[in-house]
Motif scaffolding. Sequence first.
Motif, short mmCIF file in Angstrom:
data_model
loop_
_atom_site.label_atom_id
_atom_site.label_comp_id
_atom_site.label_asym_id
_atom_site.label_seq_id
_atom_site.Cartn_x
_atom_site.Cartn_y
_atom_site.Cartn_z
N GLU A 142 -0.43 -2.14 1.65
CA GLU A 142 -1.28 -3.07 1.71
C GLU A 142 -1.11 -4.24 0.44
N LYS A 194 4.07 0.15 5.32
CA LYS A 194 2.60 0.22 5.71
C LYS A 194 1.74 -0.09 4.18
N SER A 208 -3.56 -9.24 -0.71
CA SER A 208 -4.05 -8.35 -1.56
C SER A 208 -4.42 -8.95 -3.06
N LYS A 223 5.68 -5.20 4.94
CA LYS A 223 4.13 -4.81 5.46
C LYS A 223 4.23 -3.67 6.66
#
Length: 203
Positions: free
Chosen positions: A113, A111, A145, A107
């Motif tokens: 998600e 970056k 997610s 993560k």
Amino acid sequence: MKIAILGAGNVGMALANGWAKAGHSIILGLKDPQNEKTSSLLKENITAKTTAEASAEADVILISLPVSATVSVLKEIGNVKEKIIIDATNSVFGKPDPYNNCFEAVKDITKCEKVVKCFNSTGFENMSDPVYGNLRLDMFAAGSSEEAKKIAVKLSEDLGFENCYDFGGDDKVDLLEQFAMSWINLAIVQKHGRDIAFKVLKR
Ligand SMILES: NC(=O)c1ccc[n+]([C@@H]2O[C@H](COP(=O)([O-])OP(=O)(O)OC[C@H]3O[C@@H](n4cnc5c(N)ncnc54)[C@H](OP(=O)(O)O)[C@@H]3O)[C@@H](O)[C@H]2O)c1
């Protein structure tokens, strides 16, 4: 789906072979795809490229690397922010410094998600063959997610698992790694052998 497998070892190849058989297009992400040993990994629906090429080409990236290699590989695969990333690693014997586990590393570094922890909670033999007599094993997925979890559910069904239980959000990733450690404890430390597995029973 086009799936990049980063880490073509025990777990990576169990998943690659199962998903290739189910009709997915697998791209193994290797250190050196030109290596003479690569050809033994290839078959219908399985090709091999570098980790960066495989990641760029795929819709879904499955990470089955040694924990110690994960941070450096994540830093070399380029922009994967829009992909679905499935983390199958377990940081139960060592952490990917400076992170607590590889999920956190994924993560932070990418970056992205759309990250889910899945295919970490049982031995690779059970991922190759999740059928015990007339029972099919269950799989478990954690992460916040919903989109990534939906893909994990579909891919676990494609391997032959019965249910892929929602283990919770990002805050349950550590617990799912401890669940894997419970399997390791029973199978290896307590010597019950690797042909054991967890199944959720309901009444
Ligand atoms: N074994 C299990 O039953 C099991 C179950 C659940 C989860 N897990 C987790 O899954 C992960 C993989 O376990 P495993 O048993 O499959 O390990 P493994 O058999 O050692 O496979 C790891 C693979 O990663 C490759 N690799 C290492 N560094 C790389 C790099 N820089 N770039 C590309 N590939 C690289 C290795 O290639 P080389 O051999 O060429 O270095 C090897 O093919 C671990 O994090 C483990 O905790 C394992």
